[in-house]
Design a protein around this motif. Structure first.
Motif: not given
Length: 438
Positions: A232-258
């Motif tokens: 369960p710790g592996t699956r929880l870790g994956m969903w923590v990573h899923f939920t927390a990371q992507f807003p900043a990644t999307v913002f920095l990687l492509l759509w933040g500047l536009p």
């Protein structure tokens, strides 16, 4: 009572590596590879508008660059984890450097959209081999109790690579143009490849892992994945990573500047400063989160949930504001987005104690796949919604909330299960430590 250095050293578990200056030097070399990969990964974030002009593409086609790169990255996580467990860090890092350097160099000279896409895919493949390798390197060279801080510091140096893209590559691109900037940055990959081949070692002497089977084991891959996923710790870790990371990644990687330029009316310079704030906040918060989790494991879930809630609140406030949002609100959003990366790193702190060292690469690959899968899907959703709404960023960026809700539901579902399993492991290890056979 005074705690001496010797008593601190005694806190190491049996079989723990000693750490020290040599460990820091070897691990630092691996981190330098990750730093270089992040510079290449995020270089498109400051060149999005230039890429539209160079390749004559719209929002959906532009997002395809990052989507394909992340698709390859996410799809490679489990294979890379298996490779690290089987071949060791040095070989996997060397392969990664060759691939991401070739991708960056090819992207520099590409003039067609198809060729440029292929180069970003190659870059994503090499990039995928770096972070899991660095996590494995830290686990092999430092005591287990240092794990949370070592992981956060590694991520901090990756964020510094993002800072180089935001500050340095953006200026070089404006001054020298597309090909000289991207081709010149590829020199860094060649330099770190030489250093890795000459100086990097998988583990300290006397701390060799169990040898891999001399012959191919047809059940190895299936068994590694199944056993890591069963925790369960592996699956929880994956969903923590899923939920927390992507807003900043999307913002920095492509759509933040536009978004900041076209929807919020900021100049490129001001938008670049806000992107820099995200990166600086990430670095500061990463150090704090690493120290807190290393001392108080019970703080893991509250830190994650608090970061996700703050991100959703400020993201919603900016999108709901009539007209251009106040600069202070944009600053607050970017500061909170900086906490997304460190919060996502806590996912590895759920997976690490749930898996033995020989399975850590595979488990880390499963965790790391989470955030980049979410980023990839969100990038695609935003691009499609922008084209479908006539570049209405406020509508397109609301897609973030849907994916946050999915991830948060899974985190809450798995949290209790992972906690119970972790307590069982702690009790079992203590019983084993004090048991003396008759």
């Amino acid at each position: 009572m005074t705690v001496t250095r010797a008593s601190r050293a005694d806190r190491r578990l049996p079989g723990d590596p000693p750490g020290g200056r040599r460990a820091a030097a070897v691990w630092g070399l691996g981190v330098a590879v990750y730093f270089t990969a992040v510079v290449y990964r995020t270089s498109l974030g400051v060149a999005g508008l230039d890429a539209e002009d160079r390749f004559h593409v719209g929002a959906s086609a532009l997002s395809a660059f990052s989507i394909l790169q992340l698709l390859v990255y996410a799809g490679m996580q489990i294979p890379v984890g298996l490779l690290v467990d089987r071949l060791g860090t040095k070989k996997v890092l060397a392969m990664g450097i060759v691939l991401f350097t070739a991708g960056q160099l090819g992207f520099a000279v590409s003039h067609s959209y198809g060729a440029a896409l292929a180069c970003r895919a190659l870059l994503g493949c090499g990039d995928a081999m770096t972070f899991i390798s660095v996590l494995r390197l830290g686990a092999r060279w430092f005591p287990a109790r240092r794990g949370p801080l070592i992981a956060q510091v590694a991520a901090l140096f990756g964020v510094a690579g993002n800072l180089v893209s935001t500050l340095l590559l953006a200026r070089l691109l404006h001054t020298f143009g597309w090909t000289p900037t991207f081709a010149g940055s590829a020199v860094g990959g060649a330099a770190v490849l030489v250093l890795v081949l000459l100086f990097l070692r998988d583990h300290p002497e006397g701390y060799e892992p169990p040898p891999a089977p001399a012959h191919a084991d047809p059940g190895f891959v299936r068994r590694q994945i199944a056993e890591a996923w069963a925790e369960p710790g592996t699956r929880l870790g994956m969903w923590v990573h899923f939920t927390a990371q992507f807003p900043a990644t999307v913002f920095l990687l492509l759509w933040g500047l536009p978004f900041l330029v076209e929807a919020e009316g900021l100049s490129r310079g001001a938008a670049g400063e806000l992107l820099t704030l995200v990166v600086l906040s990430n670095m500061a918060v990463g150090l704090v989160y690493g120290q807190v989790v290393a001392r108080h494991y019970a703080a893991r879930a509250p830190l994650v949930l608090g970061t996700v809630a703050a991100t959703a609140l400020l993201w919603g406030a900016v999108l709901a504001w009539p007209g251009h949002a106040p600069l202070g609100l944009l600053v607050a959003l970017c500061a909170v987005l900086g906490a997304c990366g460190p919060a996502s790193m806590i996912g590895f702190d759920f997976a690490r104690p749930a898996n033995p060292p020989e399975r850590l690469g595979t488990a880390s690959g499963i965790v790391n796949m989470g955030g980049f899968t979410a980023s990839m899907v969100t990038l695609l959703a935003i691009g499609v919604l922008l084209d479908g709404t006539g570049d209405d960023y406020r509508v397109a960026l609301t897609s973030v909330f849907a994916f946050q809700a999915v991830g948060l539901a899974q985190v809450l579902r798995l949290r209790g299960r992972a906690d119970r399993r972790e307590r069982e492991r702690v009790v079992a290890s203590r019983v084993e430590a004090v048991h003396v056979p008759a």
